[in-house]
Write an enzyme that holds these catalytic residues in place. Sequence first.
Site, mmCIF file in Angstrom:
data_model
loop_
_atom_site.group_PDB
_atom_site.id
_atom_site.type_symbol
_atom_site.label_atom_id
_atom_site.label_comp_id
_atom_site.label_asym_id
_atom_site.label_seq_id
_atom_site.Cartn_x
_atom_site.Cartn_y
_atom_site.Cartn_z
ATOM 1 N N LYS A 26 0.736 -1.289 0.013
ATOM 2 C CA LYS A 26 0.129 -0.017 0.067
ATOM 3 C C LYS A 26 0.857 1.298 -0.195
ATOM 4 O O LYS A 26 1.920 1.355 0.136
ATOM 5 C CB LYS A 26 -0.880 0.073 1.145
ATOM 6 C CG LYS A 26 -2.061 -1.194 1.169
ATOM 7 C CD LYS A 26 -2.746 -1.087 -0.104
ATOM 8 C CE LYS A 26 -3.732 -2.359 -0.362
ATOM 9 N NZ LYS A 26 -3.141 -3.521 -0.215
HETATM 10 C C1 LIG Z 1 -9.142 -2.720 -2.297
HETATM 11 C C2 LIG Z 1 -8.617 -3.449 -1.047
HETATM 12 N N1 LIG Z 1 -9.275 -3.585 -0.155
HETATM 13 C C3 LIG Z 1 -9.077 -4.106 1.005
HETATM 14 C C4 LIG Z 1 -7.892 -4.857 1.073
HETATM 15 C C5 LIG Z 1 -7.465 -5.417 2.354
HETATM 16 O O1 LIG Z 1 -6.187 -5.019 2.947
HETATM 17 P P1 LIG Z 1 -5.318 -5.735 4.152
HETATM 18 O O2 LIG Z 1 -4.473 -6.577 3.123
HETATM 19 O O3 LIG Z 1 -4.591 -4.632 4.934
HETATM 20 O O4 LIG Z 1 -6.162 -6.658 4.957
HETATM 21 C C6 LIG Z 1 -6.776 -4.656 -0.129
HETATM 22 C C7 LIG Z 1 -5.358 -5.080 0.280
HETATM 23 O O5 LIG Z 1 -4.903 -5.459 -0.886
HETATM 24 C C8 LIG Z 1 -7.285 -3.845 -1.130
HETATM 25 O O6 LIG Z 1 -6.559 -3.697 -2.088
#
Ligand SMILES: Cc1ncc(COP(=O)(O)O)c(C=O)c1O
Length: 398
Positions: free
Chosen positions: A186
């Site tokens: 991210k």
């Molecule tokens: C669009 C989207 N939503 C939610 C998430 C979930 O994040 P996390 O990996 O921190 O749980 C991601 C992670 O790749 C994402 O790209």
Amino acid sequence: MPGFEIFGDEERKQVEEVLGTGVLFRYGFDQARRGRWKARTFETELARRLETGYCHLCSSGTAALSIALAACGVGAGDEVIVPPFTFVATFEAVLQAGAVPVFADIDETLCLAPESIEKVLTKRTRAVMPVHMCGAMARIDEIRIICDRKGLVLIEDTCQALGATFNGQALGTFGHAGCFSFDSVKTITCGEGGGVVTNDRDIYKRADAYADHGHDHMGDDRGLEDHLILGSNFRISELNAAVGLAQLRKLDWILEKQRAHKKAFKDAMAGFAGITWRRLPDEAGDSATFLSFFLPDAARAGRIAAKLKDAGVDSCFYWFDNNWHYLRHWGHLKKLISAARLPIQLMDNLPDYDRLELPVSDSIMGRLISMQIKLSWTAEEVDRRIENIGKVLKAEGL
Ligand SMILES: Cc1ncc(COP(=O)(O)O)c(C=O)c1O
């Protein structure tokens, strides 16, 4: 996205401060932590940065989505409209909430199309969850109008778009709640982490409680705290928050660098008439984590993505064939393969995910290539990539 690319003295110093106190936890130990509250400080700084009222930091972006759904009152039997181009976490959180994900088409913004939302509304629709994919915005103003008109909850999955804005307003702040991820890929990372932002004090209070077994977080004795609601544990550790805090303070630098790199590619590729760009409702607000472009047809897009890889231009994603981000290859969702029975399996009139057809989204995704923009590229690497991209596109007659 570049979180994994940067780890420097600032991150190390923040972590060492936490290690120095031995208080690795975000709650309690008020004396021992000697005034160091990394999660709390991160929350204050992120809320200020996004010009929103409240932020709650948690263990992941997925957790943030679950917390936001609960805090906004979305639960068993509710339908939540989501896009087919996202990460699996978006619909997983809906399923975990006992709710029903309902897929609507995307448009050339690569995000939920407002007109397709209207087509899948039913009496059970309770929320809309647009995902600002690949660093930039959905037509969030139009989506908000639909939600306001229909009395629907609007939760923005902004996990991929920290730092992006629409008409000067931070993405994630248009709806009832916005969710962020700070995982390894991210814009900034906590190692693992997530955040929920909102302007609504009641939603914030419920989010804060739900993420920590319902605790009201009043006073300085955890054992005496009341339980406001039934909750769970989505807590972040102080160590993770410390890394994120150092990264958050680098956000402007990250965005500036990404935007400069992206502009160099976009300018250099402008002469190729066969390429069109992702639609950006507000180009100035793009966080520039990806350069997304369309080829005239799916056959060429697939071929060019492969040729770019062969030419050493890495991280050019052809999501249409990739298991990561597009519904086409989510066999586990289509067959509802789960570890144990899900609440959705107790309901009637469910969408048939296995037979779901989204030809409009297919035609957009089939033509799309998204190139990741990295921070660590040198000027020479940018030039070399531009040259190699040019060779591939020319050979294809574009
Ligand atoms: C669009 C989207 N939503 C939610 C998430 C979930 O994040 P996390 O990996 O921190 O749980 C991601 C992670 O790749 C994402 O790209």
